[in-house]
Design an enzyme around this catalytic site. Structure first.
Site, mmCIF file in Angstrom:
data_model
loop_
_atom_site.group_PDB
_atom_site.id
_atom_site.type_symbol
_atom_site.label_atom_id
_atom_site.label_comp_id
_atom_site.label_asym_id
_atom_site.label_seq_id
_atom_site.Cartn_x
_atom_site.Cartn_y
_atom_site.Cartn_z
ATOM 1 N N SER A 257 33.551 69.169 -64.178
ATOM 2 C CA SER A 257 32.502 68.702 -65.077
ATOM 3 C C SER A 257 31.746 67.555 -64.412
ATOM 4 O O SER A 257 32.084 67.120 -63.309
ATOM 5 C CB SER A 257 33.103 68.218 -66.402
ATOM 6 O OG SER A 257 33.921 67.073 -66.195
ATOM 7 N N LYS A 258 30.719 67.041 -65.100
ATOM 8 C CA LYS A 258 29.870 65.989 -64.526
ATOM 9 C C LYS A 258 30.653 64.735 -64.156
ATOM 10 O O LYS A 258 30.275 64.011 -63.237
ATOM 11 C CB LYS A 258 28.758 65.625 -65.512
ATOM 12 C CG LYS A 258 27.681 66.699 -65.611
ATOM 13 C CD LYS A 258 26.592 66.293 -66.581
ATOM 14 C CE LYS A 258 25.534 67.388 -66.688
ATOM 15 N NZ LYS A 258 24.487 67.045 -67.668
ATOM 16 N N ARG A 259 31.746 64.479 -64.857
ATOM 17 C CA ARG A 259 32.502 63.256 -64.561
ATOM 18 C C ARG A 259 33.192 63.336 -63.194
ATOM 19 O O ARG A 259 33.639 62.323 -62.656
ATOM 20 C CB ARG A 259 33.518 62.957 -65.668
ATOM 21 C CG ARG A 259 34.665 63.926 -65.761
ATOM 22 C CD ARG A 259 35.524 63.649 -66.996
ATOM 23 N NE ARG A 259 36.578 64.626 -67.163
ATOM 24 C CZ ARG A 259 37.772 64.533 -66.626
ATOM 25 N NH1 ARG A 259 38.061 63.492 -65.872
ATOM 26 N NH2 ARG A 259 38.684 65.457 -66.832
ATOM 27 N N GLY A 261 31.600 64.329 -60.555
ATOM 28 C CA GLY A 261 30.515 64.302 -59.567
ATOM 29 C C GLY A 261 29.442 65.302 -59.958
ATOM 30 O O GLY A 261 29.491 65.897 -61.026
#
Length: 496
Positions: A257-259, A261
């Site tokens: 996920s975005k967390r 990267g």
């Protein structure tokens, strides 16, 4: 007479509900690679039937990301072939016609059950601890009842009639032989009450009509495959070869996920990754040639890529490894090619800066970046890192509080060092180059009996507002005599 060999045809079929993310890009790349390896065709199809989640701007983002990666398609939007159109929203008549064919052959039937009725049945099954399966209530309607409901304008979906006690089996390249018993599959909807086809129906129909021979997609579609095979069989279509790719997880084992990267190709473009590095790394997510080789050119990948070498084990997305690979490709670029990429980004960056904050040498930016590139090449892993590293060549610097007082309590006479440096550099005329600059500064180091590293730190802070810069002597040369002396003088005023 030899039989004509069947053309290998693969497709990438994204839903435009967002950007092209790493998982989808890998799927597209593996399909493209196998098409290139076999001399086959790579087809792009946009599956835009999810009205609620559809984002039209995502379609263009998918196109641009794929073009940036160099994943050109042989057939698809903008490159029409004989099996188009290549957007599902333009193929609704095809789906309706085939759904009606299935009804006529008693392989599908209209279902007039409302959402409320189905919800109530699901809840009752849940209360009993049973798995809900549609009870075929509408299969029992007479032709007259069906006709009467339609004439009254009653909304209806079309359900596929799943054959009783039929084994659905297929061999997946990665997961091997897989078997499903049809009694575990309920009569699933193929056309919704709003006339839009469901994924399993539209995908199976399109793959068959577009003559797709090999389907390479994420393992999350493994559970869809039995339903699609039933559709192939019911319509008399040839069943393609299946390869389901392992999941891509973050290094902590969680879903990417975005967390963890950046996840979209758009983000990686913005960060300054090279397409060669991205493709090289995508190839390593679930596929391997041997235990030791990490770097592959596109030509090598086309030659060495085999579906049988895809792993079943989930791939781990390692951002640091991607950075390392990108750094490798940057270091192996020609200076001229790299400087062109840096120039483009630097000019874009400087266009957002107030002109009063630009140094005079910005007018010579092209020539200076050509000279800067070789001295920073080994130090950067992304193109954006180059901007951070070289911006002070073209931007007027203002000293941070840390560096204004940096030498206040240190056992070193920074003012004397800078005065000597200013005099030495000021005497240089035509030979203001790194070699002469280095000799002059080394002489100051010897005169004062102070290590060169400490001398360099003083000068670097004065001209760069940082203890870290590109190689000092080259930096002074490229910065130029006038700007270097002006910055030294300004810093001397601050610390005196």
């Amino acid at each position: 007479m030899t039989e004509k060999k069947e053309e290998v045809r693969l497709r990438f079929a994204p839903s435009p509900t967002g950007y092209l993310h790493i998982g989808s890009a890998r799927t597209a790349f593996f399909n493209w690679l196998y098409a290139k390896k076999t001399g086959g065709k790579f087809i792009l199809r946009i599956e835009d039937t999810d009205i609620e989640r559809h984002l039209e701007e995502s379609v263009e983002k998918i196109y641009s990301s794929m073009k940036w990666l160099g994943l050109d398609w042989d057939e698809g939007p903008g490159t029409e072939g004989e099996y188009g159109p290549y957007r599902q929203s333009l193929r609704n008549d095809i789906y309706r016609e085939l759904a009606q064919k299935l009804i006529h052959e008693k392989k599908a039937y209209p279902c007039f059950c409302t959402q409320e009725e189905l919800k109530e049945k699901r809840e009752k099954a849940l209360e009993k601890g049973e798995l809900f399966k549609y009870d075929r209530k509408c299969l029992g309607l007479t032709p007259e009842e069906v006709k009467d409901n339609i004439n009254k304008g009653k909304p209806y979906a079309i359900r596929f009639l799943v054959p009783e006690n039929e084994e659905v089996n297929f061999t997946d390249t990665v997961y091997g032989d897989i078997k499903f018993d049809s009694k575990r599959i309920e009569d699933f909807i193929i056309i919704r009450s709003n006339g839009i086809p469901t994924y399993n129906f539209s995908a199976a129909v399109d793959d068959a009509l577009m003559k797709i021979t090999h389907i390479i997609r994420g393992e999350d579609h493994l559970s869809n495959t039995p339903k699609q095979i039933l559709i192939y069989r019911a319509l008399g279509f040839k069943i393609p070869n299946f390869t389901h790719l392992p999941m891509i997880l973050a290094m902590d084992g969680q879903k990417l996920s975005k967390r963890h990267g950046s996840v979209s190709i758009e983000n990686y473009i913005e960060e300054g990754f090279l397409k060669e590095a991205i493709l090289n790394y995508l190839a390593l997510l679930g596929w391997s040639y041997d235990e030791k080789t990490t770097i592959f050119s596109i030509e090598e990948l086309i030659k060495k890529f085999e579906l049988s070498s895809i792993n079943k084990k989930p791939a781990k997305f390692d951002y640091d490894k991607l950075l390392w690979i990108n750094g490798y490709y940057i270091r192996n670029m020609t200076d001229s090619s790299l400087s062109e990429l840096i120039k483009e980004r630097m000019k874009k960056h400087l266009s957002t800066v107030d002109k009063n904050n630009l140094e005079e040498n910005v007018k010579d930016i092209d020539e200076r970046i050509i000279r800067i590139t070789p001295i920073i090449k080994e130090r950067i892993k992304t193109l954006n890192e180059s901007i951070e590293l070289i911006a002070p060549f073209f931007l007027k610097i203002s000293y941070s509080d840390e560096y204004k007082t940096y030498f206040k309590n240190k056992d070193i006479d920074a003012l004397d060092i800078l005065e000597r440096t200013s005099r030495a550099l000021g005497k240089m005329d035509e030979k203001f180059d790194a070699g002469y600059i280095e000799r002059s500064i080394r002489e100051i180091s010897e005169q004062l009996n102070i290590g060169l590293r400490k001398i360099a730190e003083v000068i670097r802070i004065a001209i760069w507002n940082n203890k870290v810069s590109p190689p000092l002597f080259d930096t002074i040369e490229i910065l130029g005599k006038q700007i270097t002396l002006k910055r030294i003088e300004k810093y001397m005023e601050i610390i005196s």
